[in-house]
Write an enzyme that holds these catalytic residues in place. Structure first.
Site, PDB file in Angstrom:
ATOM      1  N   MET A   7       0.815  -1.206   0.000  1.00 25.93           N
ATOM      2  CA  MET A   7       0.000   0.000   0.000  1.00 25.93           C
ATOM      3  C   MET A   7       0.845   1.250   0.000  1.00 25.93           C
ATOM      4  O   MET A   7       0.488   2.255  -0.586  1.00 25.93           O
ATOM      5  CB  MET A   7      -0.960  -0.004   1.193  1.00 25.93           C
ATOM      6  CG  MET A   7      -2.123  -0.944   0.965  1.00 25.93           C
ATOM      7  SD  MET A   7      -2.707  -0.902  -0.746  1.00 25.93           S
ATOM      8  CE  MET A   7      -2.939   0.847  -0.973  1.00 25.93           C
ATOM      9  N   LEU A 134      -6.002  -0.928  -6.147  1.00 26.11           N
ATOM     10  CA  LEU A 134      -4.709  -0.323  -6.436  1.00 26.11           C
ATOM     11  C   LEU A 134      -4.408   0.858  -5.530  1.00 26.11           C
ATOM     12  O   LEU A 134      -3.254   1.085  -5.144  1.00 26.11           O
ATOM     13  CB  LEU A 134      -4.654   0.120  -7.903  1.00 26.11           C
ATOM     14  CG  LEU A 134      -4.548  -0.999  -8.940  1.00 26.11           C
ATOM     15  CD1 LEU A 134      -4.697  -0.429 -10.345  1.00 26.11           C
ATOM     16  CD2 LEU A 134      -3.238  -1.758  -8.801  1.00 26.11           C
ATOM     17  N   GLU A 135      -5.423   1.624  -5.192  1.00 29.30           N
ATOM     18  CA  GLU A 135      -5.186   2.836  -4.410  1.00 29.30           C
ATOM     19  C   GLU A 135      -4.891   2.536  -2.941  1.00 29.30           C
ATOM     20  O   GLU A 135      -3.958   3.119  -2.377  1.00 29.30           O
ATOM     21  CB  GLU A 135      -6.385   3.784  -4.519  1.00 29.30           C
ATOM     22  CG  GLU A 135      -6.630   4.334  -5.912  1.00 29.30           C
ATOM     23  CD  GLU A 135      -5.567   5.318  -6.366  1.00 29.30           C
ATOM     24  OE1 GLU A 135      -4.712   5.717  -5.556  1.00 29.30           O
ATOM     25  OE2 GLU A 135      -5.585   5.693  -7.557  1.00 29.30           O
ATOM     26  N   THR A 136      -5.682   1.667  -2.323  1.00 31.70           N
ATOM     27  CA  THR A 136      -5.516   1.455  -0.875  1.00 31.70           C
ATOM     28  C   THR A 136      -5.721   0.013  -0.434  1.00 31.70           C
ATOM     29  O   THR A 136      -6.028  -0.228   0.737  1.00 31.70           O
ATOM     30  CB  THR A 136      -6.504   2.342  -0.071  1.00 31.70           C
ATOM     31  OG1 THR A 136      -7.852   1.938  -0.372  1.00 31.70           O
ATOM     32  CG2 THR A 136      -6.316   3.816  -0.378  1.00 31.70           C
ATOM     33  N   TRP A 257      -8.266   9.642 -14.372  1.00 29.26           N
ATOM     34  CA  TRP A 257      -8.049   9.205 -12.988  1.00 29.26           C
ATOM     35  C   TRP A 257      -6.576   9.302 -12.639  1.00 29.26           C
ATOM     36  O   TRP A 257      -6.200   9.781 -11.572  1.00 29.26           O
ATOM     37  CB  TRP A 257      -8.559   7.778 -12.797  1.00 29.26           C
ATOM     38  CG  TRP A 257      -8.385   7.323 -11.385  1.00 29.26           C
ATOM     39  CD1 TRP A 257      -7.329   6.645 -10.852  1.00 29.26           C
ATOM     40  CD2 TRP A 257      -9.282   7.585 -10.303  1.00 29.26           C
ATOM     41  NE1 TRP A 257      -7.512   6.463  -9.506  1.00 29.26           N
ATOM     42  CE2 TRP A 257      -8.694   7.026  -9.146  1.00 29.26           C
ATOM     43  CE3 TRP A 257     -10.521   8.220 -10.205  1.00 29.26           C
ATOM     44  CZ2 TRP A 257      -9.323   7.093  -7.903  1.00 29.26           C
ATOM     45  CZ3 TRP A 257     -11.139   8.283  -8.971  1.00 29.26           C
ATOM     46  CH2 TRP A 257     -10.550   7.732  -7.835  1.00 29.26           C
TER      47      TRP A 257
END
Length: 279
Positions: A7, A134-136, A257
Site C-alpha cells: 500500500m 490499487l489505491e488502498t 483518474w
C-alpha cells in the site's frame, strides 16, 4: 511484499501522478519557499486568503491550528522513481493474485451496491474494484500523512505552489461543509483523501452521499467511496457498456483518474482479471 508495503507503494504511485507537470512560468503564488524558513508567515497570509474566499474562522482554525512545515513531504515529492518501471514490471507487482482474489470476493459481496452504481453512473463494478484495490488495498491502508499539513507544505513549496494552494483551500472547504474533520483527513503525502484517494478538488466536485446519511464520507463509507469514484469517471465521459482497455472508448476516462499511462493500463488490466476476462 507485505500488505502495508504494497500500500505504501500504491499510495506513492498515486501521488506521483500529481507531479508530472510543473506550474507554468508566472503562475506561482507570490510567496513561496524552498525550506521551512518563512512558513509561519506564509501560513498567516493563507489564513487571510481563506477567510477572503469565504471559509469560516472556525473551519480555518480547526484545520490550520497545528499545521507545520513537513520536510518528509518534500522528501517524498523529490524522491519519486516508481514510474520509471515498464508496464510489464509495474503491472506484474500491482495487478497481483491477492488483488484479483480479494477484488472478486468484494465484487460478489457488494453485488447489489455495484448494480445500483452502474445503473446511475454507467461504470461497472470490476473497474471500481480495481481502482479501490490499487489505491488502498480496498481501504485497508489509506496513508498516514495528515492531509492539511501535507497540502500546506506543498502549497508553500515553490515547485507547484499554485496547484497545492488551490487544493489546500478546497480541503478547508471540505471541513467547512462538514464531510470530514481535519483529524479524519489522513492519506498519501500529496494530499489524497479516502479509500480511492481523491484530491480535495475532486472530492468537492465528485463526492456523493450515496447512502443518504447526510455526509459525503470517502474515508469510512463504502457506498460513498465507490459511487463517488464512479461519478468521477462518469464526469470525464465514461461510456456505459464500452470497453476500458487501451484503445477502447473508456480508456481516456482512466487517464483522467491517473495520467500516467502505466497506471491507467494497470487499472484496466486488473479490472479485466477481476471480471474474469480471458479465464
Amino acid at each position: 511484499m507485505s500488505q502495508t508495503n504494497r500500500m505504501r507503494t500504491a499510495l506513492g504511485v498515486a501521488a506521483l501522478a500529481l507531479s508530472l507537470g510543473l506550474c507554468p512560468a508566472g503562475a506561482r503564488a507570490a510567496e513561496c519557499g524552498r525550506n521551512g524558513e518563512g512558513f509561519e508567515s506564509w501560513l498567516d497570509g493563507f489564513r487571510r486568503e481563506a477567510a477572503a474566499a469565504g471559509v469560516s474562522k472556525p473551519a480555518i482554525d480547526s484545520a490550520l491550528g497545528d499545521v507545520f512545515y513537513d520536510r518528509s513531504v518534500i522528501s517524498h515529492d523529490r524522491g519519486q522513481k516508481v514510474f520509471r518501471q515498464t508496464f510489464e514490471q509495474f503491472s506484474a507487482r500491482m495487478a497481483n493474485s491477492f488483488r484479483v482474489s480479494k477484488g472478486r470476493s468484494l465484487l460478489q459481496k457488494h453485488a447489489a451496491l455495484f448494480k445500483r452504481i452502474e445503473q446511475k453512473y454507467g461504470v461497472p463494478g470490476p473497474v471500481l474494484v480495481a481502482i479501490w484495490g490499487l489505491e488502498t488495498d480496498f481501504g485497508s491502508y489509506l496513508g498516514n500523512f495528515p492531509t492539511i499539513r501535507a497540502l500546506a507544505t506543498l502549497a508553500y513549496d515553490c515547485r507547484r505552489a499554485d496547484k497545492f494552494r488551490a487544493e489546500l483551500l478546497d480541503a478547508l472547504r471540505i471541513v467547512e461543509r462538514g464531510d470530514l474533520d481535519p483529524a479524519q483527513m489522513r492519506g498519501a503525502w500529496a494530499g489524497e483523501i479516502g479509500q480511492t484517494q481523491f484530491m480535495p478538488s475532486s472530492y468537492l466536485k465528485f463526492a456523493v452521499d450515496f447512502d443518504g446519511d447526510g455526509k459525503r464520507d470517502l474515508v469510512h463509507n463504502t457506498a460513498d467511496v465507490l459511487a463517488s469514484t464512479a461519478n468521477f469517471l462518469h464526469g470525464y465521459g465514461w461510456k456505459p457498456g464500452a470497453g476500458w482497455d487501451e484503445g477502447e472508448p473508456n480508456f481516456p476516462a482512466l487517464l483522467e483518474w491517473n495520467k500516467a499511462k502505466v497506471y491507467s493500463k494497470t487499472i484496466a488490466l486488473l479490472a479485466d482479471k477481476i471480471k474474469g476476462a480471458g479465464d
